[in-house]
Write a protein that holds these residues in place. Sequence first.
Motif, short mmCIF file in Angstrom:
data_model
loop_
_atom_site.label_atom_id
_atom_site.label_comp_id
_atom_site.label_asym_id
_atom_site.label_seq_id
_atom_site.Cartn_x
_atom_site.Cartn_y
_atom_site.Cartn_z
N GLN A 22 31.03 40.37 42.06
CA GLN A 22 32.11 39.40 42.33
C GLN A 22 32.97 39.13 41.12
N LEU A 23 32.48 39.48 39.93
CA LEU A 23 33.14 39.08 38.69
C LEU A 23 33.91 40.23 38.07
N THR A 24 35.17 39.97 37.76
CA THR A 24 36.00 40.94 37.04
C THR A 24 36.55 40.28 35.79
N LEU A 25 36.42 40.97 34.67
CA LEU A 25 36.89 40.47 33.39
C LEU A 25 38.18 41.18 33.00
N HIS A 26 39.12 40.44 32.45
CA HIS A 26 40.41 40.99 32.03
C HIS A 26 40.69 40.58 30.59
N VAL A 27 41.40 41.41 29.89
CA VAL A 27 41.98 41.03 28.61
C VAL A 27 43.49 41.00 28.83
N GLY A 28 44.06 39.82 28.80
CA GLY A 28 45.46 39.68 29.19
C GLY A 28 45.58 39.91 30.68
N ASP A 29 46.56 40.74 31.06
CA ASP A 29 46.68 41.22 32.44
C ASP A 29 46.97 40.11 33.44
N GLU A 30 47.66 39.06 33.02
CA GLU A 30 47.93 37.96 33.95
C GLU A 30 48.97 38.32 35.01
N ARG A 31 49.60 39.48 34.84
CA ARG A 31 50.56 39.90 35.87
C ARG A 31 49.87 40.10 37.22
N ARG A 32 48.55 40.34 37.19
CA ARG A 32 47.82 40.50 38.45
C ARG A 32 47.95 39.26 39.32
N LEU A 33 47.98 38.10 38.68
CA LEU A 33 48.14 36.86 39.43
C LEU A 33 49.48 36.84 40.14
N PHE A 34 50.53 37.26 39.46
CA PHE A 34 51.87 37.24 40.04
C PHE A 34 51.99 38.24 41.19
N GLU A 35 51.24 39.31 41.12
CA GLU A 35 51.24 40.30 42.20
C GLU A 35 50.63 39.74 43.49
N ARG A 36 49.81 38.69 43.34
CA ARG A 36 49.17 38.09 44.52
C ARG A 36 49.96 36.90 45.07
N ALA A 37 51.12 36.62 44.49
CA ALA A 37 51.95 35.51 44.97
C ALA A 37 52.49 35.85 46.36
N ARG A 38 52.09 35.08 47.34
CA ARG A 38 52.51 35.30 48.72
C ARG A 38 52.78 33.95 49.37
N THR A 39 53.58 33.99 50.42
CA THR A 39 53.77 32.80 51.24
C THR A 39 52.57 32.68 52.17
N ARG A 40 51.85 31.57 52.06
CA ARG A 40 50.66 31.35 52.87
C ARG A 40 50.66 29.92 53.40
N PRO A 41 49.99 29.71 54.53
CA PRO A 41 49.94 28.34 55.08
C PRO A 41 49.12 27.40 54.21
N ARG A 42 48.19 27.95 53.42
CA ARG A 42 47.35 27.12 52.54
C ARG A 42 46.88 27.98 51.37
N PRO A 43 46.56 27.37 50.24
CA PRO A 43 46.09 28.14 49.08
C PRO A 43 44.75 28.82 49.35
N THR A 44 44.62 30.05 48.83
CA THR A 44 43.36 30.78 48.94
C THR A 44 42.81 31.14 47.56
N GLU A 45 43.56 30.79 46.51
CA GLU A 45 43.12 31.11 45.15
C GLU A 45 43.22 29.86 44.28
N LEU A 46 42.11 29.53 43.63
CA LEU A 46 42.08 28.39 42.71
C LEU A 46 42.31 28.93 41.30
N VAL A 47 43.40 28.49 40.68
CA VAL A 47 43.77 28.94 39.34
C VAL A 47 43.42 27.83 38.35
N VAL A 48 42.51 28.14 37.45
CA VAL A 48 41.98 27.14 36.53
C VAL A 48 42.25 27.56 35.10
#
Length: 277
Positions: free
Chosen positions: A14-40
């Motif tokens: 379940q765990l993936t480690l990244h160095v930098g690579d925050e663009r992955r978060l922006f690639e998951r930006a979608r219009t959704r009825p409710r949040p499915t990702e908790l960004v901490v």
Amino acid sequence: MDGTDTRDDRLPDQLTLHVGDERRLFERARTRPRPTELVVSPVELHQRNVQRRLREARLPKDAFRFEDPVGACLRVLETADRSTSVVDRVDRLSLIRSVLDSADPDYPGTTAGPIIPLPTGVSSRDPRRIEQIRTEVETVTNFHPERIAAWTETAGEIDEPIDDDAAAILDAGVGIERELRDRTEKAVSETALLRRATRAIAATDGAVWAEAYPNIERLTLLGLSSLSAPHTDLVNALLAATALEVHIHFREGTGEFLRRRTPELLAVTDPGTEAFE
């Protein structure tokens, strides 16, 4: 090194480690009825910068819920109907001053109380420095007995006089924490709330997390220049008790080192356990 991510056979799938690579978060930006990702993110400024970049790119934020670690844990504790009362820094310094005064037989109007061992050069009249020591020990060990034992063992292997200093710092941090707990029913610090939430997640086999965040499928931790013991234990409990997909994004510079150390950092049994229990 930006864009580096990895899976390690020693880590949960379940765990993936990244160095930098925050663009992955922006690639998951979608219009959704409710949040499915908790960004901490432990650093509020970093979290605000991410939200600003989403706005500038005209990307929807619907898929994301933004939170800091303490806020997420408060929600878990409230869901579990657990106490969230906490001593703030000002009151904590006052309590430390009271502990130090009671330990000083020369202080007017007091009798000798508990003796708090202090490292060489640390004044018993400096509650801020002693709070700093307590916080450092909490950050490194989360007051988990295995980490405290590891600190003690490592201190014994260091040459003199550094070994004595390392042992004294640990003793002072643990000692003042113990005395503070005796003086208040509240959580001694916000970090203590993380431990409470970690234990609640483990004790309920993840049920309290699912109730607190019923639609969250992914947890993303951003902007980490270190991985503290409290945050490590929280992640450890979530990985063990839930099917949550977890992504940790380390910052450049320290990221490669932290990525290599993560399996070792997670190798603690019963995360959230305290040496005072």
